[in-house]
Scaffold this motif. Structure first.
Motif, mmCIF file in Angstrom:
data_model
loop_
_atom_site.group_PDB
_atom_site.id
_atom_site.type_symbol
_atom_site.label_atom_id
_atom_site.label_comp_id
_atom_site.label_asym_id
_atom_site.label_seq_id
_atom_site.Cartn_x
_atom_site.Cartn_y
_atom_site.Cartn_z
ATOM 1 N N LEU A 13 0.850 -1.184 0.000
ATOM 2 C CA LEU A 13 0.000 0.000 0.000
ATOM 3 C C LEU A 13 0.889 1.238 0.000
ATOM 4 N N ASP A 74 -9.475 -7.422 -7.931
ATOM 5 C CA ASP A 74 -9.556 -6.168 -7.170
ATOM 6 C C ASP A 74 -8.647 -6.205 -5.941
ATOM 7 N N ARG A 75 -7.591 -5.414 -5.999
ATOM 8 C CA ARG A 75 -6.647 -5.386 -4.874
ATOM 9 C C ARG A 75 -7.102 -4.461 -3.754
ATOM 10 N N ASN A 76 -8.261 -3.809 -3.936
ATOM 11 C CA ASN A 76 -8.862 -3.062 -2.826
ATOM 12 C C ASN A 76 -9.597 -4.000 -1.866
ATOM 13 N N ASP A 77 -9.745 -5.259 -2.266
ATOM 14 C CA ASP A 77 -10.307 -6.281 -1.378
ATOM 15 C C ASP A 77 -9.147 -6.789 -0.520
ATOM 16 N N HIS A 78 -8.934 -6.126 0.624
ATOM 17 C CA HIS A 78 -7.739 -6.378 1.422
ATOM 18 C C HIS A 78 -7.681 -7.804 1.972
ATOM 19 N N SER A 280 -4.502 7.738 -0.375
ATOM 20 C CA SER A 280 -4.670 6.970 -1.614
ATOM 21 C C SER A 280 -5.906 6.084 -1.651
ATOM 22 N N ILE A 281 -6.590 5.870 -0.495
ATOM 23 C CA ILE A 281 -7.702 4.907 -0.537
ATOM 24 C C ILE A 281 -9.037 5.428 0.005
ATOM 25 N N ILE A 283 -12.579 6.973 0.069
ATOM 26 C CA ILE A 283 -13.632 7.115 -0.953
ATOM 27 C C ILE A 283 -14.832 7.852 -0.331
ATOM 28 N N PRO A 311 -12.534 4.057 -7.468
ATOM 29 C CA PRO A 311 -12.002 2.695 -7.572
ATOM 30 C C PRO A 311 -11.879 2.200 -9.020
#
Length: 457
Positions: A13, A74-78, A280-281, A283, A311
């Motif tokens: 990250l 999807d790399r936002n799915d931690h 950076s993340i 929303i 996203p």
């Protein structure tokens, strides 16, 4: 004397890669060779942002290994990302080290891993390599991880799931601030399944790694967090790392910085600009985005606003009708800023921030008071430091529908800029941090002590 070769590996990250890269730049300044290992996905981002590292090219190399996910996933799915990484990356890291170690003069002598990559402990043990951990967040957050057994014993959390059992403020030691367990990182990342993955894979593994590591270095300072460092003396504060390199450009950005904002700042009066950036993340929904825009407009102050694409990678937000025409040149909007240089600019009056730890360190290091708008996880605790402990900022409160209104924004901006107490406090803290980085003082001494240990082999 054999060559000392450090392998550094961050969690993938922005807020983790950047400070570890700053730390390794300090290592290369002292003649140590560093191989910096990112995931392939992050490596590509760094290269796309025209990364320049201000250190001898023969002492720093950037390499990558796969994270276990498909390119389109999807790399936002931690939770999914963490699970995939922990399954594939240990074997890939081992392969990489074996390849490097083919050359006797280049053998890896120490691994410096982000504490969120606790699985690296198993690789280090198996290969007989010394291990140090790096903490890119506040030391207090790592102190929570190192106190997991105590939290289980006190029945604050469930030992199997990490679920909160006592919904009341906790204090790890009498010298540390109160913490709300509802904001423990593994509790608020996503749904129950994601939270469970994070607790098992990140935090239980991080606890074991922290206990086993030879050293733990933190991007913080004794002046900022005396309680945490007193509770766990094994943690060495070596920061603020971003302040140690003010003379050079910041490294590790995932996106190209838009430096045109510096010319715009040059044209604004001293201490007149609201700098707005949420990392950076973060929303926002459309309604919140509009309220923020109208709140900035209502302040009548110049503002520099970093608006990240959504996203999807596209601009998902729509500005209020007529907003851009009405603000004209009073507002400057861009997609990524050279934040260190912005915060160091005399025109900046205050920083509206999500309170990520890097942003917190940069704001404090540059003597800029905060408007705190935390998004998730450790950012809520960082807000506690800023508003309640250091008293260097004020919080933005949501209304009954969960929105920070334009009226709240206007009111808190006025409260902050018309009250010199927060500015005086943050300038005082800036002075202490600068002093700690001077030759022979706390952070500087700890960094040198750690580098001496790296050189011992």
């Amino acid at each position: 004397m054999k060559n000392m070769h450090i392998l550094a590996i961050p969690y993938p990250l922005q807020g983790h890669v950047m400070p570890l890269m700053e730390a390794t730049r300090c290592f290369t300044t002292n003649g140590l060779k560093v191989t910096f290992v990112n995931t392939e996905f992050i490596h590509k981002k760094l290269m796309g942002a025209s990364l320049e590292i201000d250190c001898p090219s023969d002492l720093m190399q950037l390499v990558s290994i796969p994270d276990g996910m498909e390119p389109c996933e999807d790399r936002n799915d931690h939770g999914k990302l963490t699970k995939a990484m922990f399954q594939l990356m240990p074997a890939k890291l081992e392969e990489l080290i074996n390849d490097i170690n083919q050359n006797d003069d280049e053998k890896i002598t120490c691994i410096v891993a982000d504490y969120c990559m606790g699985w690296v402990l198993r690789v280090a043990r198996k290969m007989g390599i010394r291990l140090a951990l790096f903490c890119p967040s506040s030391a207090a957050v790592l102190a929570v991880t190192m106190s997991l057994q105590k939290l289980m014993d006190d029945q604050v959390i469930n030992g199997r799931s990490g679920e909160i059992l006592k919904h009341q403020m906790v204090q790890l030691s009498p010298t540390m601030p109160l913490m709300d367990p509802a904001n423990f990182v593994w509790v608020c990342v996503g749904d129950a399944e994601t939270n469970q993955i994070m607790f098992d894979s990140l935090f239980l593994e991080a606890k074991d790694a922290a206990e086993a590591a030879d050293h733990i270095i933190c991007n913080s300072s004794m002046e900022l967090e005396p309680g945490a460092f007193t509770l766990f003396p094994k943690m060495l504060p070596i920061g603020p790392l971003l302040a140690t390199n003010k003379s050079t450009r910041q490294v590790g950005h995932f996106w190209k910085e838009d430096s045109t904002c510096l010319t715009w700042l040059d044209q604004q009066p001293v201490c007149s600009v609201i700098y707005v950036a949420f990392g950076s993340i973060t929303i926002f929904n459309q309604l919140q985005f509009e309220e923020l825009a109208l709140g900035l407009e209502d302040t009548k102050m110049p503002f520099l606003w970093v608006v990240r694409p959504g996203p999807s990678g596209n601009m998902d937000y729509v500005y209020p009708s007529g907003f851009l025409d009405r603000i004209g040149s009073r507002g400057k909007i861009l997609s990524w800023a050279p934040q260190q240089e912005v915060l160091n600019h005399p025109s900046v009056a205050c920083f509206m921030s999500h309170c990520g730890w890097n942003s917190t360190m940069e704001g404090v290091s540059n003597g800029v008071p905060f408007l705190c708008w935390p998004y998730f996880a450790d950012q809520f605790f960082n807000k506690t430091y800023i508003c309640d402990i250091w008293k260097t900022g004020v919080g933005l409160n949501k209304d009954g529908t969960g929105i920070v209104t334009r009226g709240e924004i206007k009111s808190k901006v006025e409260q902050l800029v018309n009250n010199n107490i927060h500015k005086a406090n943050v300038l005082n803290l800036k002075e202490k941090l600068t002093e700690g980085l001077r030759e022979g003082n706390s952070s500087n001494k700890n960094l040198n002590k750690f580098i001496d240990w790296l050189k011992e082999g």
